[in-house]
Write a protein that holds these residues in place. Structure first.
Motif, PDB file in Angstrom:
ATOM      1  N   GLU A 109       8.290  -0.425   6.804  1.00  0.00           N
ATOM      2  CA  GLU A 109       9.497  -1.265   6.975  1.00  0.00           C
ATOM      3  C   GLU A 109      11.253  -0.380   7.363  1.00  0.00           C
ATOM      4  O   GLU A 109      11.335   0.132   6.240  1.00  0.00           O
ATOM      5  N   PRO A 110      10.945  -0.412   8.762  1.00  0.00           N
ATOM      6  CA  PRO A 110      11.813   0.357   9.167  1.00  0.00           C
ATOM      7  C   PRO A 110      12.726   0.144   8.229  1.00  0.00           C
ATOM      8  O   PRO A 110      14.263   0.396   7.710  1.00  0.00           O
ATOM      9  N   GLY A 111      13.541  -1.513   8.122  1.00  0.00           N
ATOM     10  CA  GLY A 111      14.671  -1.437   7.736  1.00  0.00           C
ATOM     11  C   GLY A 111      15.641  -0.777   5.508  1.00  0.00           C
ATOM     12  O   GLY A 111      16.155  -1.431   5.151  1.00  0.00           O
ATOM     13  N   TYR A 112      13.590  -1.310   5.880  1.00  0.00           N
ATOM     14  CA  TYR A 112      13.354  -0.325   4.145  1.00  0.00           C
ATOM     15  C   TYR A 112      14.411   0.614   3.908  1.00  0.00           C
ATOM     16  O   TYR A 112      14.858   1.572   2.775  1.00  0.00           O
ATOM     17  N   TYR A 310      10.944   6.186   4.791  1.00  0.00           N
ATOM     18  CA  TYR A 310      11.496   5.689   3.025  1.00  0.00           C
ATOM     19  C   TYR A 310      11.098   4.862   2.206  1.00  0.00           C
ATOM     20  O   TYR A 310      11.187   3.870   2.846  1.00  0.00           O
ATOM     21  N   ASN A 311      10.994   5.442   1.329  1.00  0.00           N
ATOM     22  CA  ASN A 311      11.146   3.654   0.013  1.00  0.00           C
ATOM     23  C   ASN A 311      10.255   2.473   0.414  1.00  0.00           C
ATOM     24  O   ASN A 311       9.883   1.897  -0.394  1.00  0.00           O
ATOM     25  N   VAL A 312       8.877   3.428   0.799  1.00  0.00           N
ATOM     26  CA  VAL A 312       7.685   3.376   0.982  1.00  0.00           C
ATOM     27  C   VAL A 312       6.991   2.098  -0.598  1.00  0.00           C
ATOM     28  O   VAL A 312       6.401   1.061  -0.965  1.00  0.00           O
ATOM     29  N   ALA A 318       2.921  -2.782   1.029  1.00  0.00           N
ATOM     30  CA  ALA A 318       2.461  -1.060   0.658  1.00  0.00           C
ATOM     31  C   ALA A 318       1.447  -1.189  -1.011  1.00  0.00           C
ATOM     32  O   ALA A 318       0.823  -0.510  -1.410  1.00  0.00           O
ATOM     33  N   GLN A 319       2.901  -2.103  -1.932  1.00  0.00           N
ATOM     34  CA  GLN A 319       2.775  -2.594  -2.613  1.00  0.00           C
ATOM     35  C   GLN A 319       1.100  -2.945  -2.864  1.00  0.00           C
ATOM     36  O   GLN A 319       0.367  -2.889  -4.356  1.00  0.00           O
ATOM     37  N   LEU A 340       5.037  12.916   0.086  1.00  0.00           N
ATOM     38  CA  LEU A 340       3.643  12.857   0.598  1.00  0.00           C
ATOM     39  C   LEU A 340       3.745  11.251   0.989  1.00  0.00           C
ATOM     40  O   LEU A 340       3.228  11.153   1.734  1.00  0.00           O
ATOM     41  N   ALA A 341       3.792  10.422   0.035  1.00  0.00           N
ATOM     42  CA  ALA A 341       4.667   9.055   0.386  1.00  0.00           C
ATOM     43  C   ALA A 341       5.190   9.150   1.454  1.00  0.00           C
ATOM     44  O   ALA A 341       4.205   7.520   2.529  1.00  0.00           O
ATOM     45  N   GLU A 342       6.475   9.286   1.301  1.00  0.00           N
ATOM     46  CA  GLU A 342       7.243   8.501   2.397  1.00  0.00           C
ATOM     47  C   GLU A 342       6.964   9.160   3.893  1.00  0.00           C
ATOM     48  O   GLU A 342       6.684   8.854   5.474  1.00  0.00           O
ATOM     49  N   HIS A 343       6.355  10.668   4.330  1.00  0.00           N
ATOM     50  CA  HIS A 343       6.194  11.059   5.320  1.00  0.00           C
ATOM     51  C   HIS A 343       4.815  11.828   5.212  1.00  0.00           C
ATOM     52  O   HIS A 343       4.528  12.644   6.342  1.00  0.00           O
ATOM     53  N   GLY A 344       3.867  11.632   4.803  1.00  0.00           N
ATOM     54  CA  GLY A 344       2.387  11.689   4.784  1.00  0.00           C
ATOM     55  C   GLY A 344       2.156  13.308   4.533  1.00  0.00           C
ATOM     56  O   GLY A 344       2.590  14.219   4.690  1.00  0.00           O
TER      57      GLY A 344
END
Length: 464
Positions: A109-112, A310-312, A318-319, A340-344
């Motif tokens: 979600e790019p908005g998040y 960001y903010n995934v 995602a949840q 790790l979660a945000e950028h792999g």
């Protein structure tokens, strides 16, 4: 009629806001003509958030944005050198920023993601502009002093609060990058070596003992946050300091009484919280962190290259896909799992490379510049910054500080130190004596923020 204490306190805070606003507005016109003044204002606002400790319009006025815009505008019209220094840290930060820009675009979600991405952009913009502008010894000293003094103000307040409450009251966040007690503890753990540096190299001799007192207060403020991650980061900094020190027995003689006295001074509530790390598997807080670490791993396993953006952690889709059943989403509580979660895995590799590059560059610069009397202060500064990065790396295990301002600003300081130190050494000219053996120093050249001098000056002072 006498006003109530509450009204008097409120009026005092309003007056404080007016004074802060007046100070900032007074300097803003000068920033256009002197961009380095803008950097120092930017430095002060970023690390101390003086306007957030007021009431009224000053509390919400975007001073930082105005100062940033004026500084950049002044830099564009200035005749000073505007290029970034050629340094590995600059390269790895640029690569990392390009990568997080990509992951923000392709994230869940790019908005998040955009709000956090904008924050990171501002942090890195300040780091890059500071590297470009603060390229003289006095500017470097001023930049680091403003940073240390701004953070020390918060540390001293926290230390005094810990003493006055007997350790029963918790030192909370100070706003900005230190939004909660854990992040404040990380900032103070990173600040501690820098405060010790100013005890060794005070701007004025009269400030030596105030910085010594501030160092003690900063340690108390870390303890007062009741942050277990902060306590571990403090232990890591002090342990590394002990390993690097040439005066180990003297340091032990000072630290042991402080530790014993501190443990005796702190209340049972604090001791019980620190001892809870021994039963981490039964701690609900720790269990919640493990759940979020598992969530981060699940996101990265399905999106190994780009992660979730960001903010995934707060994206519902995602949840639903990656959160273990029956668990409640929360903050990641680890800089490494955050990245790790945000950028792999790609982003984590770049982030670790950035951290290791900073640590290695700081150590190399410290070793290089400590050899020369003219640059010993720079070598000691690099050693202090490297030690601060140790606190950041250890604290990042349990606190989500991947976008922490102070980390990137410390990297910028290492670049500034390398640039200024090399320039100082380049100003030293030498010639070979008539016997062909003895080397005699011809003295330093005049400092120039644009480099080592004109071509004619270089030819005039070149070795004979």
């Amino acid at each position: 009629m006498r006003q109530t204490p509450v009204v008097e306190a409120r009026e005092s805070v309003v007056m404080r806001g007016a004074i802060v606003a007046l100070l900032l507005f007074m300097w803003m016109p000068i920033v256009i003509f002197k961009p380095f003044i803008g950097i120092l204002l930017w430095d002060w606002i970023s690390h101390m958030n003086p306007h957030k400790q007021t009431y009224g319009f000053a509390m919400f006025f975007p001073f930082l944005d105005f100062v940033a815009a004026l500084t950049i505008g002044g830099l564009l019209i200035s005749k000073d050198k505007k290029s970034l220094p050629a340094h590995p840290i600059v390269a790895i930060i640029l690569i990392y920023f390009i990568w997080v820009t990509f992951t923000t675009i392709v994230g869940f979600e790019p908005g998040y993601s955009f709000e956090k991405y904008t924050y990171v952009f501002k942090v890195l913009l300040f780091a890059f502009v500071a590297m470009m502008v603060m390229q003289s010894p006095n500017r470097l000293r001023a930049f680091v002093f403003v940073m240390a003094a701004s953070l020390a103000y918060i540390g001293v307040k926290g230390g005094l609060f810990t003493i006055l409450t007997g350790g029963s009251g918790r030192v909370q966040g100070a706003g900005g990058m230190m939004d909660d007690n854990n992040q404040l503890a990380m900032a103070m753990a990173m600040l501690l070596p820098l405060s010790m540096y100013f005890v060794q190299h005070p701007p004025l001799k009269i400030l030596k003992w105030p910085f010594a007192g501030a160092t003690f207060a900063i340690m108390l403020s870390i303890v007062g946050t009741q942050s277990r991650g902060g306590f571990v980061a403090l232990a890591a900094v002090m342990g590394m300091l002990l390993l690097q020190s040439k005066h180990k027995f003297k340091l032990i003689a000072v630290l042991v009484p402080l530790v014993i006295g501190g443990l005796y001074f702190m209340p049972d509530s604090w001791k019980n919280r620190m001892q809870s790390t021994e039963n981490a598997t039964e701690d609900s807080s720790f269990r919640g962190r493990v759940v979020m670490w598992r969530f981060s791993s699940n996101v990265a396993d399905d999106n190994p290259i780009e992660g979730g953006g960001y903010n995934v952690f707060y994206v519902r889709r995602a949840q639903e896909l990656y959160m273990p059943p029956g668990e409640i989403p929360r903050a990641p509580h680890s800089a490494y799992f955050e990245v790790l979660a945000e950028h792999g895995y790609t982003g984590l590799l770049l982030y670790l490379s950035m951290l290791l590059t900073g640590w290695y560059a700081g150590g190399s610069a410290a070793k290089k510049f400590r050899k020369h009397e003219e640059t010993k202060w720079i070598g000691d500064l690099c050693a202090a910054i490297q030690l601060g990065l140790v606190g950041y790396a250890v604290g990042g295990l349990t606190v989500n500080i991947a976008t922490f301002d102070l980390f990137y600003h410390y990297l910028a300081v290492i670049v500034m130190c390398s640039n200024v130190g090399d320039e100082i050494l380049a100003r030293q000219t030498f010639r070979v004596a008539d016997d062909g053996k003895k080397i005699i120093a011809a003295g330093p050249k005049k400092w120039s923020p644009h480099g080592s001098g004109s071509k004619a000056a270089r030819q005039k002072t070149s070795p004979t």
